[in-house]
Design a protein around this motif. Structure first.
Motif, PDB file in Angstrom:
ATOM      1  N   MET A  54       1.006  -1.033   0.155  1.00  0.00           N
ATOM      2  CA  MET A  54      -0.313  -0.049   0.098  1.00  0.00           C
ATOM      3  C   MET A  54       1.067   0.628  -0.073  1.00  0.00           C
ATOM      4  N   PRO A  55       0.953   2.254  -0.627  1.00  0.00           N
ATOM      5  CA  PRO A  55      -0.242   2.558  -2.146  1.00  0.00           C
ATOM      6  C   PRO A  55       0.404   1.729  -3.309  1.00  0.00           C
ATOM      7  N   PRO A  56      -0.598   0.799  -4.131  1.00  0.00           N
ATOM      8  CA  PRO A  56      -0.928   0.173  -5.350  1.00  0.00           C
ATOM      9  C   PRO A  56      -0.019   0.960  -6.125  1.00  0.00           C
ATOM     10  N   PRO A  57       1.133   0.154  -7.174  1.00  0.00           N
ATOM     11  CA  PRO A  57       1.242   0.418  -8.076  1.00  0.00           C
ATOM     12  C   PRO A  57       0.330   1.184  -8.893  1.00  0.00           C
ATOM     13  N   PRO A  58       0.701   2.187 -10.027  1.00  0.00           N
ATOM     14  CA  PRO A  58       0.092   2.474 -10.668  1.00  0.00           C
ATOM     15  C   PRO A  58      -0.839   1.333 -11.672  1.00  0.00           C
ATOM     16  N   PRO A  59      -1.844   1.344 -12.592  1.00  0.00           N
ATOM     17  CA  PRO A  59      -2.571   2.637 -12.776  1.00  0.00           C
ATOM     18  C   PRO A  59      -3.267   2.802 -11.087  1.00  0.00           C
ATOM     19  N   ARG A  60      -3.623   2.100  -9.867  1.00  0.00           N
ATOM     20  CA  ARG A  60      -4.451   1.932  -9.684  1.00  0.00           C
ATOM     21  C   ARG A  60      -4.124   2.540  -8.685  1.00  0.00           C
ATOM     22  N   GLY A  61      -2.599   3.444  -8.230  1.00  0.00           N
ATOM     23  CA  GLY A  61      -2.347   4.207  -6.689  1.00  0.00           C
ATOM     24  C   GLY A  61      -0.827   4.750  -7.131  1.00  0.00           C
TER      25      GLY A  61
END
Length: 83
Positions: A54-61
């Motif tokens: 957390m935070p997730p890698p792109p594109p989700r975060g």
């Protein structure tokens, strides 16, 4: 001597609106009480322990935190999670 950390000055600014929205089902990253209550779980997740990082890698975060941010969160916990 090191300066004590605080949620308001040091930890809250680390969480983006995107992070806050993404985690709202589990806890409120904009809330001192929620972050303090879940600090150990959050600390594990930002280190990639016990599930996806957390935070997730792109594109989700916006991607995993650099070690300096992880260390700051750990210091805040070691300081007793001050507000």
């Amino acid at each position: 001597m090191t300066t004590p950390t605080s949620y308001q000055a040091d930890i809250r600014p680390l969480f983006t609106q995107r992070d806050i929205h993404a985690m709202m089902k589990a806890f409120d990253l904009a809330s001192y009480g929620d972050v303090k209550a879940h600090a150990a779980v959050i600390f594990d997740r930002i280190r990639g322990i016990g599930g996806a990082v957390m935070p997730p890698p792109p594109p989700r975060g916006e991607g995993p935190w650099p070690q300096s941010r992880i260390d700051l969160f750990g210091k805040w916990m070691a300081d007793g999670c001050p507000p």
